[in-house]
Scaffold this motif. Structure first.
Motif, PDB file in Angstrom:
ATOM      1  N   ALA A  95       0.810  -1.220   0.000  1.00  0.00           N
ATOM      2  CA  ALA A  95       0.000   0.000   0.000  1.00  0.00           C
ATOM      3  C   ALA A  95       0.842   1.267   0.000  1.00  0.00           C
ATOM      4  O   ALA A  95       0.298   2.362  -0.008  1.00  0.00           O
ATOM      5  N   THR A  96       2.149   1.130  -0.012  1.00  0.00           N
ATOM      6  CA  THR A  96       3.016   2.305   0.104  1.00  0.00           C
ATOM      7  C   THR A  96       4.180   2.283  -0.877  1.00  0.00           C
ATOM      8  O   THR A  96       5.257   2.803  -0.589  1.00  0.00           O
ATOM      9  N   ALA A  97       3.996   1.682  -2.047  1.00  0.00           N
ATOM     10  CA  ALA A  97       5.057   1.647  -3.062  1.00  0.00           C
ATOM     11  C   ALA A  97       4.417   1.650  -4.437  1.00  0.00           C
ATOM     12  O   ALA A  97       3.224   1.379  -4.580  1.00  0.00           O
ATOM     13  N   GLY A  98       5.220   1.957  -5.449  1.00  0.00           N
ATOM     14  CA  GLY A  98       4.702   1.992  -6.807  1.00  0.00           C
ATOM     15  C   GLY A  98       5.726   1.513  -7.816  1.00  0.00           C
ATOM     16  O   GLY A  98       6.886   1.266  -7.481  1.00  0.00           O
ATOM     17  N   ILE A  99       5.281   1.419  -9.063  1.00  0.00           N
ATOM     18  CA  ILE A  99       6.130   1.025 -10.183  1.00  0.00           C
ATOM     19  C   ILE A  99       6.152   2.180 -11.180  1.00  0.00           C
ATOM     20  O   ILE A  99       5.101   2.693 -11.559  1.00  0.00           O
ATOM     21  N   ALA A 100       7.343   2.587 -11.595  1.00  0.00           N
ATOM     22  CA  ALA A 100       7.482   3.696 -12.547  1.00  0.00           C
ATOM     23  C   ALA A 100       8.392   3.284 -13.697  1.00  0.00           C
ATOM     24  O   ALA A 100       9.304   2.470 -13.518  1.00  0.00           O
ATOM     25  N   LEU A 101       8.129   3.856 -14.862  1.00  0.00           N
ATOM     26  CA  LEU A 101       9.051   3.768 -15.994  1.00  0.00           C
ATOM     27  C   LEU A 101       9.770   5.102 -16.043  1.00  0.00           C
ATOM     28  O   LEU A 101       9.141   6.143 -16.242  1.00  0.00           O
ATOM     29  N   ILE A 102      11.073   5.071 -15.831  1.00  0.00           N
ATOM     30  CA  ILE A 102      11.834   6.314 -15.728  1.00  0.00           C
ATOM     31  C   ILE A 102      13.287   6.051 -16.103  1.00  0.00           C
ATOM     32  O   ILE A 102      13.779   4.921 -15.974  1.00  0.00           O
ATOM     33  N   GLU A 103      13.960   7.082 -16.565  1.00  0.00           N
ATOM     34  CA  GLU A 103      15.393   6.990 -16.802  1.00  0.00           C
ATOM     35  C   GLU A 103      16.087   6.934 -15.445  1.00  0.00           C
ATOM     36  O   GLU A 103      15.710   7.646 -14.513  1.00  0.00           O
ATOM     37  N   THR A 104      17.104   6.104 -15.341  1.00  0.00           N
ATOM     38  CA  THR A 104      17.878   6.022 -14.098  1.00  0.00           C
ATOM     39  C   THR A 104      19.345   6.332 -14.389  1.00  0.00           C
ATOM     40  O   THR A 104      19.791   6.260 -15.527  1.00  0.00           O
ATOM     41  N   GLY A 105      20.067   6.685 -13.362  1.00  0.00           N
ATOM     42  CA  GLY A 105      21.496   6.889 -13.479  1.00  0.00           C
ATOM     43  C   GLY A 105      21.925   8.273 -13.937  1.00  0.00           C
ATOM     44  O   GLY A 105      23.106   8.596 -13.880  1.00  0.00           O
ATOM     45  N   ALA A 106      20.981   9.101 -14.379  1.00  0.00           N
ATOM     46  CA  ALA A 106      21.340  10.449 -14.829  1.00  0.00           C
ATOM     47  C   ALA A 106      20.710  11.510 -13.933  1.00  0.00           C
ATOM     48  O   ALA A 106      20.639  12.677 -14.296  1.00  0.00           O
ATOM     49  N   GLY A 107      20.222  11.084 -12.767  1.00  0.00           N
ATOM     50  CA  GLY A 107      19.620  12.020 -11.824  1.00  0.00           C
ATOM     51  C   GLY A 107      18.109  12.026 -11.819  1.00  0.00           C
ATOM     52  O   GLY A 107      17.497  12.603 -10.922  1.00  0.00           O
ATOM     53  N   SER A 108      17.469  11.406 -12.802  1.00  0.00           N
ATOM     54  CA  SER A 108      16.007  11.427 -12.860  1.00  0.00           C
ATOM     55  C   SER A 108      15.374  10.689 -11.686  1.00  0.00           C
ATOM     56  O   SER A 108      14.300  11.077 -11.221  1.00  0.00           O
ATOM     57  N   ASP A 109      16.026   9.640 -11.211  1.00  0.00           N
ATOM     58  CA  ASP A 109      15.481   8.915 -10.064  1.00  0.00           C
ATOM     59  C   ASP A 109      15.484   9.809  -8.822  1.00  0.00           C
ATOM     60  O   ASP A 109      14.498   9.868  -8.084  1.00  0.00           O
ATOM     61  N   ASP A 110      16.555  10.568  -8.614  1.00  0.00           N
ATOM     62  CA  ASP A 110      16.584  11.522  -7.499  1.00  0.00           C
ATOM     63  C   ASP A 110      15.585  12.654  -7.717  1.00  0.00           C
ATOM     64  O   ASP A 110      14.949  13.123  -6.771  1.00  0.00           O
ATOM     65  N   ASP A 111      15.447  13.085  -8.984  1.00  0.00           N
ATOM     66  CA  ASP A 111      14.459  14.129  -9.296  1.00  0.00           C
ATOM     67  C   ASP A 111      13.048  13.650  -8.982  1.00  0.00           C
ATOM     68  O   ASP A 111      12.221  14.435  -8.495  1.00  0.00           O
ATOM     69  N   LEU A 112      12.764  12.382  -9.253  1.00  0.00           N
ATOM     70  CA  LEU A 112      11.444  11.836  -8.936  1.00  0.00           C
ATOM     71  C   LEU A 112      11.195  11.897  -7.431  1.00  0.00           C
ATOM     72  O   LEU A 112      10.124  12.331  -6.985  1.00  0.00           O
ATOM     73  N   LEU A 113      12.168  11.479  -6.644  1.00  0.00           N
ATOM     74  CA  LEU A 113      12.005  11.531  -5.187  1.00  0.00           C
ATOM     75  C   LEU A 113      11.826  12.967  -4.705  1.00  0.00           C
ATOM     76  O   LEU A 113      11.011  13.232  -3.818  1.00  0.00           O
ATOM     77  N   THR A 114      12.545  13.915  -5.296  1.00  0.00           N
ATOM     78  CA  THR A 114      12.404  15.325  -4.942  1.00  0.00           C
ATOM     79  C   THR A 114      10.997  15.821  -5.285  1.00  0.00           C
ATOM     80  O   THR A 114      10.359  16.520  -4.488  1.00  0.00           O
ATOM     81  N   ALA A 115      10.504  15.458  -6.469  1.00  0.00           N
ATOM     82  CA  ALA A 115       9.151  15.854  -6.873  1.00  0.00           C
ATOM     83  C   ALA A 115       8.113  15.260  -5.926  1.00  0.00           C
ATOM     84  O   ALA A 115       7.138  15.931  -5.559  1.00  0.00           O
ATOM     85  N   LEU A 116       8.314  14.014  -5.516  1.00  0.00           N
ATOM     86  CA  LEU A 116       7.367  13.389  -4.582  1.00  0.00           C
ATOM     87  C   LEU A 116       7.392  14.101  -3.230  1.00  0.00           C
ATOM     88  O   LEU A 116       6.352  14.224  -2.576  1.00  0.00           O
ATOM     89  N   HIS A 117       8.572  14.583  -2.806  1.00  0.00           N
ATOM     90  CA  HIS A 117       8.648  15.367  -1.565  1.00  0.00           C
ATOM     91  C   HIS A 117       7.842  16.651  -1.678  1.00  0.00           C
ATOM     92  O   HIS A 117       7.218  17.084  -0.712  1.00  0.00           O
TER      93      HIS A 117
END
Length: 140
Positions: free
Chosen positions: A49-71
């Motif tokens: 109930a507290t996780a998801g699945i995303a299609l996203i670029e990784t390794g170029a900062g997008s994964d950190d950007d996603l976490l920042t956007a979620l914050h």
């Protein structure tokens, strides 16, 4: 169960920090073992109930950007009605409405058909649950 449908559960240690875990290689390995060159669909599902699945670029900062956007969208503060667990945990229960707990992806010739920079990722903001299950299901 026929060979038209095969499923497997991955056990993912997502740790005690918010994270984006790349599952692409796990998906590709699964398909090499079960798809046998066939076309079909891969469903990736996280039964939490507290996780998801995303299609996203990784390794170029997008994964950190996603976490920042979620914050920004879901601050970890005391505004949430759901209040058990660590401070702000109620926002983790809202996450699957934004990052869904599933993705269904095309498989062609036994291979996952992703765009050049797409990766299949588990998105986990829940610091209270360091271990996750992810179900991979192939329908040929």
């Amino acid at each position: 169960m026929s060979d038209a449908f095969t499923t497997r559960v991955l056990h993912v240690a997502s740790g005690s920090e918010e994270t984006v875990v790349d599952l692409t290689r796990d998906c590709e390995t699964f398909l090499r073992e079960v798809a046998a060159g066939r076309d079909g669909l891969l469903n990736v599902f996280v039964p939490h109930a507290t996780a998801g699945i995303a299609l996203i670029e990784t390794g170029a900062g997008s994964d950190d950007d996603l976490l920042t956007a979620l914050h920004t969208l879901l601050p970890a503060d005391d505004r949430w009605q759901h209040r058990h667990g660590s401070p702000g945990h109620g926002r983790d229960h809202v996450l699957p409405a934004i990052v869904p707990p599933h993705a269904t992806l095309p498989v062609v010739g036994g291979r996952l058909e992703l765009g050049t920079w797409q990766s299949v990722c588990l998105v986990d903001t829940n610091r209270d649950n360091p271990n996750r299950q992810v179900r991979l299901s192939f329908l040929g």
